[in-house]
Design a protein around this motif. Structure first.
Motif, PDB file in Angstrom:
ATOM      1  N   LEU A   1       1.104  -1.130   0.096  1.00 34.23           N
ATOM      2  CA  LEU A   1       0.054  -0.077  -0.189  1.00 34.23           C
ATOM      3  C   LEU A   1       0.710   1.188   0.040  1.00 34.23           C
ATOM      4  N   GLU A   2       1.934   1.357   0.718  1.00 29.95           N
ATOM      5  CA  GLU A   2       2.923   2.404   0.804  1.00 29.95           C
ATOM      6  C   GLU A   2       3.365   2.913  -0.450  1.00 29.95           C
ATOM      7  N   LEU A   3       3.940   1.501  -1.266  1.00 29.21           N
ATOM      8  CA  LEU A   3       4.539   1.674  -2.574  1.00 29.21           C
ATOM      9  C   LEU A   3       3.272   2.285  -3.570  1.00 29.21           C
ATOM     10  N   LEU A   4       2.141   1.756  -3.606  1.00 30.13           N
ATOM     11  CA  LEU A   4       0.963   1.843  -4.526  1.00 30.13           C
ATOM     12  C   LEU A   4       0.823   3.465  -4.299  1.00 30.13           C
ATOM     13  N   GLN A   5       0.758   3.805  -3.036  1.00 29.50           N
ATOM     14  CA  GLN A   5       0.303   5.566  -2.801  1.00 29.50           C
ATOM     15  C   GLN A   5       1.312   6.330  -3.454  1.00 29.50           C
ATOM     16  N   ARG A   6       2.632   5.897  -3.479  1.00 28.77           N
ATOM     17  CA  ARG A   6       3.738   6.720  -3.873  1.00 28.77           C
ATOM     18  C   ARG A   6       3.444   6.667  -5.249  1.00 28.77           C
ATOM     19  N   CYS A   7       3.321   5.457  -6.121  1.00 30.98           N
ATOM     20  CA  CYS A   7       3.177   5.486  -7.623  1.00 30.98           C
ATOM     21  C   CYS A   7       1.803   6.269  -7.951  1.00 30.98           C
ATOM     22  N   LEU A   8       0.673   6.152  -7.201  1.00 31.22           N
ATOM     23  CA  LEU A   8      -0.197   6.913  -7.531  1.00 31.22           C
ATOM     24  C   LEU A   8      -0.028   8.527  -7.578  1.00 31.22           C
ATOM     25  N   THR A   9       0.731   8.835  -6.640  1.00 31.90           N
ATOM     26  CA  THR A   9       1.000  10.555  -6.840  1.00 31.90           C
ATOM     27  C   THR A   9       1.908  10.810  -7.709  1.00 31.90           C
ATOM     28  N   VAL A  10       2.883  10.113  -8.061  1.00 29.72           N
ATOM     29  CA  VAL A  10       3.589  10.339  -9.405  1.00 29.72           C
ATOM     30  C   VAL A  10       2.712  10.272 -10.531  1.00 29.72           C
ATOM     31  N   GLN A  11       1.973   9.192 -10.902  1.00 30.32           N
ATOM     32  CA  GLN A  11       1.204   9.146 -12.115  1.00 30.32           C
ATOM     33  C   GLN A  11       0.028  10.104 -12.332  1.00 30.32           C
ATOM     34  N   ARG A  12      -0.416  10.629 -11.152  1.00 27.87           N
ATOM     35  CA  ARG A  12      -1.591  11.861 -11.178  1.00 27.87           C
ATOM     36  C   ARG A  12      -0.858  13.323 -11.407  1.00 27.87           C
ATOM     37  N   GLU A  13       0.550  13.261 -10.820  1.00 24.79           N
ATOM     38  CA  GLU A  13       1.224  14.338 -11.061  1.00 24.79           C
ATOM     39  C   GLU A  13       1.548  14.634 -12.834  1.00 24.79           C
ATOM     40  N   LEU A  14       1.765  13.400 -13.275  1.00 23.58           N
ATOM     41  CA  LEU A  14       2.224  13.254 -14.736  1.00 23.58           C
ATOM     42  C   LEU A  14       1.224  13.386 -15.803  1.00 23.58           C
ATOM     43  N   GLY A  15      -0.194  13.081 -14.928  1.00 17.96           N
ATOM     44  CA  GLY A  15      -1.307  12.954 -15.897  1.00 17.96           C
ATOM     45  C   GLY A  15      -1.349  11.595 -16.977  1.00 17.96           C
ATOM     46  N   ASP A  16      -0.756  10.603 -16.425  1.00 19.93           N
ATOM     47  CA  ASP A  16      -0.756   9.380 -17.351  1.00 19.93           C
ATOM     48  C   ASP A  16      -2.104   8.731 -16.631  1.00 19.93           C
ATOM     49  N   ARG A  17      -3.189   8.812 -17.308  1.00 23.44           N
ATOM     50  CA  ARG A  17      -4.664   8.216 -16.786  1.00 23.44           C
ATOM     51  C   ARG A  17      -4.544   6.858 -16.829  1.00 23.44           C
TER      52      ARG A  17
END
Length: 359
Positions: A241-257
Protein backbone atom coordinates in the motif's frame (compact mmCIF):
# COMPACT_ATOMS: atom_id res chain seq x y z
CA UNK A 1 48.16 -28.55 -12.97
CA UNK A 2 44.62 -29.81 -13.41
CA UNK A 3 43.45 -26.35 -14.46
CA UNK A 4 46.24 -26.13 -17.03
CA UNK A 5 45.32 -29.56 -18.35
CA UNK A 6 41.64 -28.61 -18.76
CA UNK A 7 42.48 -25.31 -20.43
CA UNK A 8 44.92 -26.98 -22.81
CA UNK A 9 42.34 -29.57 -23.76
CA UNK A 10 39.64 -26.95 -24.37
CA UNK A 11 42.07 -24.76 -26.28
CA UNK A 12 42.95 -27.61 -28.59
CA UNK A 13 39.28 -28.19 -29.42
CA UNK A 14 38.60 -24.49 -29.88
CA UNK A 15 41.64 -23.88 -32.10
CA UNK A 16 40.38 -26.51 -34.49
CA UNK A 17 37.64 -24.00 -35.28
CA UNK A 18 39.53 -20.73 -34.91
CA UNK A 19 42.48 -21.79 -37.12
CA UNK A 20 40.42 -23.62 -39.73
CA UNK A 21 40.57 -22.34 -43.32
CA UNK A 22 36.80 -22.67 -43.73
CA UNK A 23 34.70 -19.57 -42.97
CA UNK A 24 32.01 -21.76 -41.39
CA UNK A 25 34.45 -23.12 -38.81
CA UNK A 26 35.75 -19.67 -37.89
CA UNK A 27 32.16 -18.47 -37.68
CA UNK A 28 31.47 -21.25 -35.18
CA UNK A 29 34.50 -20.16 -33.13
CA UNK A 30 33.14 -16.61 -32.97
CA UNK A 31 29.71 -17.88 -31.93
CA UNK A 32 31.36 -20.04 -29.25
CA UNK A 33 32.92 -16.90 -27.75
CA UNK A 34 29.80 -14.73 -28.05
CA UNK A 35 27.39 -17.36 -26.68
CA UNK A 36 29.36 -17.34 -23.42
CA UNK A 37 28.82 -13.60 -22.87
CA UNK A 38 25.14 -13.54 -21.73
CA UNK A 39 24.20 -14.73 -18.26
CA UNK A 40 21.72 -17.21 -19.66
CA UNK A 41 21.15 -20.77 -18.48
CA UNK A 42 20.68 -22.13 -21.99
CA UNK A 43 20.48 -20.74 -25.51
CA UNK A 44 18.71 -21.37 -28.79
CA UNK A 45 19.50 -21.03 -32.46
CA UNK A 46 17.35 -17.91 -32.70
CA UNK A 47 18.99 -16.11 -29.81
CA UNK A 48 22.46 -17.00 -31.09
CA UNK A 49 21.56 -15.77 -34.57
CA UNK A 50 20.71 -12.36 -33.09
CA UNK A 51 23.74 -12.37 -30.82
CA UNK A 52 26.27 -13.08 -33.60
CA UNK A 53 24.45 -11.46 -36.56
CA UNK A 54 23.99 -14.78 -38.33
CA UNK A 55 21.14 -16.28 -40.26
CA UNK A 56 19.21 -18.89 -38.31
CA UNK A 57 20.53 -21.56 -40.70
CA UNK A 58 24.15 -20.52 -40.15
CA UNK A 59 23.67 -20.33 -36.38
CA UNK A 60 22.13 -23.80 -36.34
CA UNK A 61 25.00 -25.21 -38.38
CA UNK A 62 27.57 -23.60 -36.06
CA UNK A 63 25.87 -24.85 -32.90
CA UNK A 64 25.65 -28.38 -34.29
CA UNK A 65 29.37 -28.30 -35.09
CA UNK A 66 30.23 -27.04 -31.60
CA UNK A 67 28.02 -29.69 -30.05
CA UNK A 68 29.66 -32.43 -32.13
CA UNK A 69 33.03 -31.19 -30.84
CA UNK A 70 31.72 -31.34 -27.23
CA UNK A 71 32.36 -27.61 -26.70
CA UNK A 72 28.66 -27.10 -25.91
CA UNK A 73 25.97 -29.54 -24.77
CA UNK A 74 22.50 -30.21 -26.13
CA UNK A 75 19.76 -29.34 -23.62
CA UNK A 76 17.00 -30.84 -25.78
CA UNK A 77 14.25 -29.22 -27.86
CA UNK A 78 16.68 -27.13 -29.90
CA UNK A 79 18.44 -25.67 -26.86
CA UNK A 80 22.08 -25.75 -25.87
CA UNK A 81 24.15 -24.97 -22.79
CA UNK A 82 27.73 -24.63 -21.60
CA UNK A 83 29.43 -26.63 -18.92
CA UNK A 84 30.47 -23.98 -16.39
CA UNK A 85 34.19 -24.51 -16.96
CA UNK A 86 33.77 -24.33 -20.75
CA UNK A 87 31.81 -21.08 -20.38
CA UNK A 88 34.69 -19.58 -18.38
CA UNK A 89 37.12 -20.60 -21.09
CA UNK A 90 34.88 -19.20 -23.86
CA UNK A 91 34.58 -15.87 -22.01
CA UNK A 92 38.36 -15.85 -21.64
CA UNK A 93 38.71 -16.21 -25.39
CA UNK A 94 36.11 -13.49 -26.04
CA UNK A 95 38.01 -11.06 -23.81
CA UNK A 96 41.27 -11.95 -25.53
CA UNK A 97 40.01 -11.87 -29.13
CA UNK A 98 36.96 -9.60 -29.42
CA UNK A 99 36.93 -5.83 -29.04
CA UNK A 100 34.92 -4.70 -25.95
CA UNK A 101 32.60 -2.66 -28.17
CA UNK A 102 31.85 -5.77 -30.26
CA UNK A 103 31.01 -7.74 -27.12
CA UNK A 104 28.70 -4.99 -25.90
CA UNK A 105 27.02 -4.74 -29.31
CA UNK A 106 26.41 -8.49 -29.32
CA UNK A 107 24.68 -8.34 -25.92
CA UNK A 108 22.71 -5.33 -27.13
CA UNK A 109 21.48 -7.19 -30.21
CA UNK A 110 20.42 -10.12 -28.04
CA UNK A 111 18.53 -7.84 -25.63
CA UNK A 112 16.70 -6.10 -28.47
CA UNK A 113 15.83 -9.48 -30.00
CA UNK A 114 14.58 -10.78 -26.65
CA UNK A 115 12.33 -7.75 -26.31
CA UNK A 116 10.83 -8.44 -29.73
CA UNK A 117 10.40 -12.18 -29.10
CA UNK A 118 8.84 -11.52 -25.69
CA UNK A 119 6.36 -9.04 -27.13
CA UNK A 120 5.41 -11.60 -29.79
CA UNK A 121 4.73 -14.28 -27.15
CA UNK A 122 2.88 -11.87 -24.87
CA UNK A 123 0.60 -10.62 -27.65
CA UNK A 124 -0.53 -14.20 -28.23
CA UNK A 125 -1.39 -14.55 -24.55
CA UNK A 126 -2.90 -11.08 -24.02
CA UNK A 127 -3.96 -9.67 -27.40
CA UNK A 128 -5.86 -6.71 -25.89
CA UNK A 129 -3.07 -5.57 -23.60
CA UNK A 130 -0.67 -2.86 -24.77
CA UNK A 131 1.78 -4.30 -22.22
CA UNK A 132 2.95 -0.85 -21.14
CA UNK A 133 5.30 -0.65 -24.14
CA UNK A 134 5.20 2.43 -26.33
CA UNK A 135 6.16 2.62 -29.98
CA UNK A 136 6.51 -0.07 -32.66
CA UNK A 137 8.34 -3.31 -32.17
CA UNK A 138 11.49 -3.28 -34.33
CA UNK A 139 12.15 -6.15 -36.68
CA UNK A 140 15.05 -8.08 -35.18
CA UNK A 141 15.24 -11.20 -37.29
CA UNK A 142 13.31 -14.40 -37.23
CA UNK A 143 12.11 -15.79 -33.95
CA UNK A 144 10.63 -19.09 -32.82
CA UNK A 145 7.38 -20.17 -34.44
CA UNK A 146 4.62 -19.83 -31.85
CA UNK A 147 1.19 -21.13 -32.76
CA UNK A 148 -1.28 -19.82 -30.21
CA UNK A 149 -1.43 -19.54 -26.45
CA UNK A 150 -0.02 -23.00 -25.63
CA UNK A 151 3.20 -22.29 -27.52
CA UNK A 152 3.45 -18.78 -26.07
CA UNK A 153 3.00 -20.04 -22.52
CA UNK A 154 5.59 -22.78 -23.09
CA UNK A 155 8.03 -20.19 -24.49
CA UNK A 156 7.69 -18.07 -21.34
CA UNK A 157 8.16 -21.15 -19.16
CA UNK A 158 11.41 -21.95 -20.95
CA UNK A 159 12.76 -18.41 -21.20
CA UNK A 160 11.59 -16.40 -18.16
CA UNK A 161 14.75 -17.09 -16.16
CA UNK A 162 16.93 -16.08 -19.12
CA UNK A 163 14.93 -12.87 -19.52
CA UNK A 164 15.57 -11.93 -15.91
CA UNK A 165 19.26 -12.85 -15.95
CA UNK A 166 20.02 -10.93 -19.13
CA UNK A 167 17.93 -7.93 -18.07
CA UNK A 168 19.86 -7.85 -14.78
CA UNK A 169 23.19 -8.17 -16.60
CA UNK A 170 22.38 -5.25 -18.90
CA UNK A 171 20.95 -3.09 -16.11
CA UNK A 172 24.07 -3.65 -13.98
CA UNK A 173 26.22 -2.56 -16.91
CA UNK A 174 23.94 0.42 -17.64
CA UNK A 175 23.23 -0.79 -21.19
CA UNK A 176 19.95 -1.17 -23.13
CA UNK A 177 17.98 0.36 -20.27
CA UNK A 178 14.89 1.01 -22.40
CA UNK A 179 14.80 -2.65 -23.43
CA UNK A 180 15.36 -3.74 -19.81
CA UNK A 181 12.40 -1.63 -18.71
CA UNK A 182 10.24 -3.00 -21.52
CA UNK A 183 11.20 -6.61 -20.80
CA UNK A 184 10.03 -6.17 -17.23
CA UNK A 185 6.70 -4.63 -18.24
CA UNK A 186 6.08 -7.40 -20.78
CA UNK A 187 7.20 -10.40 -18.73
CA UNK A 188 5.56 -9.63 -15.39
CA UNK A 189 2.03 -10.53 -16.43
CA UNK A 190 3.15 -14.08 -17.19
CA UNK A 191 5.17 -14.20 -13.96
CA UNK A 192 2.09 -13.05 -12.03
CA UNK A 193 -0.20 -15.64 -13.64
CA UNK A 194 2.39 -18.41 -13.23
CA UNK A 195 3.15 -17.57 -9.61
CA UNK A 196 6.84 -16.67 -10.00
CA UNK A 197 6.54 -14.00 -7.34
CA UNK A 198 10.24 -13.60 -6.52
CA UNK A 199 11.11 -13.07 -10.18
CA UNK A 200 8.17 -10.69 -10.55
CA UNK A 201 9.52 -8.56 -7.71
CA UNK A 202 13.07 -8.62 -9.06
CA UNK A 203 11.87 -7.56 -12.51
CA UNK A 204 9.93 -4.70 -10.94
CA UNK A 205 13.04 -3.38 -9.23
CA UNK A 206 15.03 -3.73 -12.47
CA UNK A 207 12.36 -1.77 -14.36
CA UNK A 208 12.31 0.96 -11.72
CA UNK A 209 16.11 1.21 -11.70
CA UNK A 210 16.34 1.36 -15.50
CA UNK A 211 13.60 4.00 -15.70
CA UNK A 212 15.26 6.08 -12.98
CA UNK A 213 18.50 6.13 -14.94
CA UNK A 214 16.52 7.20 -18.02
CA UNK A 215 14.87 9.99 -15.98
CA UNK A 216 11.47 8.40 -16.67
CA UNK A 217 9.36 9.03 -13.58
CA UNK A 218 6.28 7.32 -14.99
CA UNK A 219 8.33 4.25 -15.92
CA UNK A 220 9.88 4.17 -12.47
CA UNK A 221 6.45 4.28 -10.86
CA UNK A 222 5.30 1.45 -13.16
CA UNK A 223 8.27 -0.64 -12.04
CA UNK A 224 7.45 -0.02 -8.39
CA UNK A 225 3.83 -0.92 -9.15
CA UNK A 226 5.12 -4.32 -10.30
CA UNK A 227 6.98 -4.69 -7.01
CA UNK A 228 3.83 -3.76 -5.11
CA UNK A 229 1.77 -6.44 -6.87
CA UNK A 230 4.40 -9.04 -5.92
CA UNK A 231 4.20 -7.82 -2.32
CA UNK A 232 0.42 -8.23 -2.42
CA UNK A 233 0.88 -11.84 -3.53
CA UNK A 234 3.08 -12.37 -0.47
CA UNK A 235 0.43 -10.75 1.77
CA UNK A 236 2.81 -7.91 2.66
CA UNK A 237 -0.09 -5.51 2.42
CA UNK A 238 1.26 -2.50 4.33
CA UNK A 239 4.45 -2.40 2.24
CA UNK A 240 2.43 -2.76 -0.95
CA UNK A 241 0.00 0.00 0.00
CA UNK A 242 2.82 2.42 0.78
CA UNK A 243 4.43 1.79 -2.61
CA UNK A 244 1.12 2.05 -4.46
CA UNK A 245 0.30 5.40 -2.85
CA UNK A 246 3.70 6.74 -3.94
CA UNK A 247 3.12 5.49 -7.48
CA UNK A 248 -0.37 6.97 -7.59
CA UNK A 249 0.96 10.40 -6.62
CA UNK A 250 3.54 10.30 -9.43
CA UNK A 251 1.13 9.17 -12.13
CA UNK A 252 -1.41 11.81 -11.14
CA UNK A 253 1.28 14.50 -11.23
CA UNK A 254 2.28 13.36 -14.71
CA UNK A 255 -1.30 12.99 -15.93
CA UNK A 256 -0.85 9.39 -17.07
CA UNK A 257 -4.48 8.28 -16.81
CA UNK A 258 -4.00 4.70 -17.96
CA UNK A 259 -1.27 3.98 -15.44
CA UNK A 260 -3.23 5.85 -12.77
CA UNK A 261 -6.14 3.47 -13.38
CA UNK A 262 -3.84 0.44 -13.08
CA UNK A 263 -2.59 1.61 -9.70
CA UNK A 264 -6.11 2.47 -8.49
CA UNK A 265 -7.14 -1.06 -9.41
CA UNK A 266 -4.24 -2.52 -7.41
CA UNK A 267 -5.01 -0.25 -4.46
CA UNK A 268 -8.58 -1.51 -4.52
CA UNK A 269 -7.39 -5.10 -4.44
CA UNK A 270 -4.96 -4.35 -1.62
CA UNK A 271 -7.63 -2.74 0.56
CA UNK A 272 -10.02 -5.60 -0.22
CA UNK A 273 -7.42 -8.09 1.01
CA UNK A 274 -6.86 -6.01 4.14
CA UNK A 275 -10.59 -5.93 4.85
CA UNK A 276 -11.25 -2.24 4.04
CA UNK A 277 -14.09 -2.94 1.63
CA UNK A 278 -15.42 0.63 1.58
CA UNK A 279 -12.02 2.00 0.59
CA UNK A 280 -11.62 -0.78 -1.97
CA UNK A 281 -14.93 0.15 -3.62
CA UNK A 282 -13.88 3.80 -3.95
CA UNK A 283 -10.56 3.01 -5.62
CA UNK A 284 -12.09 0.45 -7.97
CA UNK A 285 -14.93 2.78 -8.96
CA UNK A 286 -12.37 5.48 -9.76
CA UNK A 287 -10.36 2.98 -11.82
CA UNK A 288 -13.52 1.90 -13.67
CA UNK A 289 -14.40 5.51 -14.52
CA UNK A 290 -10.96 6.09 -16.06
CA UNK A 291 -11.05 2.86 -18.06
CA UNK A 292 -14.43 3.86 -19.49
CA UNK A 293 -13.23 7.40 -20.15
CA UNK A 294 -10.28 6.00 -22.14
CA UNK A 295 -12.42 3.41 -23.92
CA UNK A 296 -10.32 0.52 -22.59
CA UNK A 297 -13.02 -2.14 -22.65
CA UNK A 298 -10.76 -5.06 -21.85
CA UNK A 299 -9.32 -3.28 -18.81
CA UNK A 300 -12.85 -2.24 -17.85
CA UNK A 301 -13.78 -5.93 -17.67
CA UNK A 302 -10.89 -6.59 -15.30
CA UNK A 303 -11.96 -3.81 -12.92
CA UNK A 304 -15.57 -4.99 -12.99
CA UNK A 305 -14.39 -8.46 -11.99
CA UNK A 306 -12.49 -7.00 -9.04
CA UNK A 307 -15.51 -4.91 -8.03
CA UNK A 308 -17.60 -8.08 -8.05
CA UNK A 309 -15.24 -9.70 -5.55
CA UNK A 310 -15.63 -6.75 -3.18
CA UNK A 311 -19.42 -6.90 -3.42
CA UNK A 312 -19.21 -10.64 -2.82
CA UNK A 313 -17.34 -10.06 0.46
CA UNK A 314 -19.92 -7.43 1.42
CA UNK A 315 -22.62 -10.05 0.93
CA UNK A 316 -24.23 -8.01 -1.87
CA UNK A 317 -24.49 -10.95 -4.23
CA UNK A 318 -26.86 -9.32 -6.70
CA UNK A 319 -24.41 -6.47 -7.40
CA UNK A 320 -21.51 -8.91 -7.46
CA UNK A 321 -23.19 -11.08 -10.07
CA UNK A 322 -24.15 -8.02 -12.11
CA UNK A 323 -20.52 -6.89 -12.16
CA UNK A 324 -19.31 -10.35 -13.19
CA UNK A 325 -21.82 -10.47 -16.03
CA UNK A 326 -20.98 -6.94 -17.16
CA UNK A 327 -17.26 -7.72 -17.05
CA UNK A 328 -17.64 -10.82 -19.19
CA UNK A 329 -19.88 -8.93 -21.61
CA UNK A 330 -17.18 -6.38 -22.48
CA UNK A 331 -14.52 -9.04 -23.10
CA UNK A 332 -14.48 -10.63 -26.54
CA UNK A 333 -14.78 -14.34 -25.91
CA UNK A 334 -11.82 -16.44 -26.97
CA UNK A 335 -9.36 -13.57 -27.47
CA UNK A 336 -7.72 -13.71 -24.03
CA UNK A 337 -8.27 -17.20 -22.61
CA UNK A 338 -6.22 -16.66 -19.44
CA UNK A 339 -8.11 -13.56 -18.45
CA UNK A 340 -11.45 -15.13 -19.36
CA UNK A 341 -10.66 -18.25 -17.33
CA UNK A 342 -9.79 -16.16 -14.26
CA UNK A 343 -13.02 -14.17 -14.62
CA UNK A 344 -15.09 -17.36 -14.93
CA UNK A 345 -13.50 -18.86 -11.81
CA UNK A 346 -14.29 -15.69 -9.85
CA UNK A 347 -17.84 -15.73 -11.23
CA UNK A 348 -18.26 -19.35 -10.11
CA UNK A 349 -17.04 -18.53 -6.60
CA UNK A 350 -19.59 -15.72 -6.33
CA UNK A 351 -22.37 -18.01 -7.59
CA UNK A 352 -21.39 -20.56 -4.95
CA UNK A 353 -21.40 -17.89 -2.22
CA UNK A 354 -24.85 -16.76 -3.40
CA UNK A 355 -26.18 -20.33 -3.35
CA UNK A 356 -26.81 -20.20 -7.10
CA UNK A 357 -25.88 -23.57 -8.56
CA UNK A 358 -26.73 -22.80 -12.15
CA UNK A 359 -24.92 -24.94 -14.74
Amino acid sequence: VGDLSVRASLHLGYQAFEDAPQDERRQAARLFRFAALPDWTHFTTYGCAALAELSVTDAERALDALSDAHLIESAGAGRYRFHDIVRLYARERAQAVDDPSHRDEALGRLTVWLRSATIHAARLLYPHDRLGVDGPTPATGRGPVLDGTDDAWAWFEREHTNLLLIARQQATAGRNLTEVNDLALIAVKFLDYAGYIAEQQQFGYLAATAARRLDDRSGEASGLNIVAVALLRERRLDEALELLQRCLTVQRELGDRGREAAILNNLGNALRDRGDLTGALQYLRDALAIRRELGQRHKEGLVLDNLALVYQRLGDHSRALACHEAGLAVVDRGTDPLREAQALVNFAETLLAAGDHRT
